[in-house]
Enzyme design. Structure first.
Site, short mmCIF file in Angstrom:
data_model
loop_
_atom_site.label_atom_id
_atom_site.label_comp_id
_atom_site.label_asym_id
_atom_site.label_seq_id
_atom_site.Cartn_x
_atom_site.Cartn_y
_atom_site.Cartn_z
N ASP A 118 -20.41 5.42 -16.47
CA ASP A 118 -21.04 4.43 -17.33
C ASP A 118 -20.10 3.23 -17.46
O ASP A 118 -18.89 3.40 -17.67
CB ASP A 118 -21.30 4.99 -18.73
CG ASP A 118 -22.41 6.04 -18.73
OD1 ASP A 118 -22.69 6.57 -19.82
OD2 ASP A 118 -22.97 6.33 -17.67
N HIS B 146 -16.47 7.52 -17.33
CA HIS B 146 -16.64 6.13 -17.73
C HIS B 146 -15.69 5.22 -16.96
O HIS B 146 -14.62 5.64 -16.52
CB HIS B 146 -16.37 5.95 -19.23
CG HIS B 146 -17.35 6.67 -20.10
ND1 HIS B 146 -17.22 8.01 -20.41
CD2 HIS B 146 -18.48 6.25 -20.73
CE1 HIS B 146 -18.24 8.39 -21.18
NE2 HIS B 146 -19.00 7.34 -21.39
#
Length: 271
Positions: A62, A208
């Site tokens: 992400d 992430h």
């Protein structure tokens, strides 16, 4: 005569408590009915993992803000000759980093949407949810030359309305079964161990590439090496889903409930 009334009073009290307990249980069922519906068969649903006999996993990243983490992760993926990964990008970040988005596309990585505003979509009305998804869709389509059809919602937050709207807009909502918790920056060894120990066939692994996650790029080489040593092959989320379609196996949701914002505090800051 007095003893008779004492005994009757105890019975009445017992009956009263039983009635209260029944009413309380009924109330819980009503309150929880929305959560049950979110995962009921035949309703739009989120995908946490897929059933497959093959040793395949999907690494997902992400990104919603930051300047320094995405490129090192791309460099590591290139160094490890890993050309199958899925990046969920917020449209504001993508718009200000078109060169990195282009590198991802050129390298063959899959691009999914991470929405537009980084807010909990379950708190928005229907029209605003559509606007957020559509705004991100337009920006990502222009930047990548492809129309994304996977979305990971900000904070991992959704309810049955969000699922239904995303489904109507031809999006599959993608969650994860293994959370690296790299956003906590708990230490490189901790991140590696958590991912490698929890990985399983058909797993979707959450990582992430936003700036607040300072240890992901340091943990990534060991994660890749150790999963490969265990016999795992890396695929994109779409390829993972295709595994079930080829084998005629239905994707079933786990019993995991939608993530609550407080358990994903990192995303509130844009991780």
């Amino acid at each position: 005569m007095n003893s008779f009334y004492v005994i009757s009073g105890k019975k009445v009290k017992r009956i009263f408590f039983i009635i209260v307990a029944v009413l309380f249980a009924a109330g819980v069922v009503v309150v929880e009915s929305d959560n049950i519906t979110v995962f009921s068969e035949g309703s739009p649903s989120a995908i946490y993992s897929v059933p497959t006999d093959k040793k395949v996993v999907a690494l997902t990243f992400d990104i919603s803000w930051g300047e320094t983490r995405a490129q090192p992760i791309l460099d590591i993926l290139t160094e490890k000759k890993l050309d199958k990964a899925t990046f969920f990008l917020s449209s504001p970040w993508s718009k200000t980093h078109p060169e990195i988005v282009r590198k991802m596309v050129d390298a063959g990585y899959e691009i999914g949407s991470h929405g537009h505003k980084h807010v909990n979509y379950s708190s928005l009305n229907d029209e605003e949810i559509k606007k957020q998804i559509n705004t991100a869709h337009t920006i990502l389509s222009e930047l990548t030359g492809k129309q994304p059809n996977l979305i990971r919602l900000p904070n991992g937050d959704f309810d049955k309305r969000v699922l239904k709207i995303a489904n109507q807009m031809n999006y599959k909502v993608i969650q994860w079964d293994t959370d690296s918790q790299d956003w906590k920056n708990p230490g490189v060894d901790t991140i590696v161990k958590r991912v490698v120990d929890r990985a399983h066939n058909g797993d979707i692994i959450l990582l992430h590439a936003s700036d607040s996650c300072k240890q992901t790029h340091l943990a990534l080489p060991a994660i890749i090496d150790q999963l490969r040593a265990k016999g795992y092959e890396f695929v994109t989320v779409s390829e993972l889903i295709q595994q079930t379609e080829l084998n005629n196996k239905a994707i079933q949701d786990t019993t995991i409930q939608p993530i609550q914002p407080q358990t994903h505090v990192h995303d509130a800051a844009g991780a």
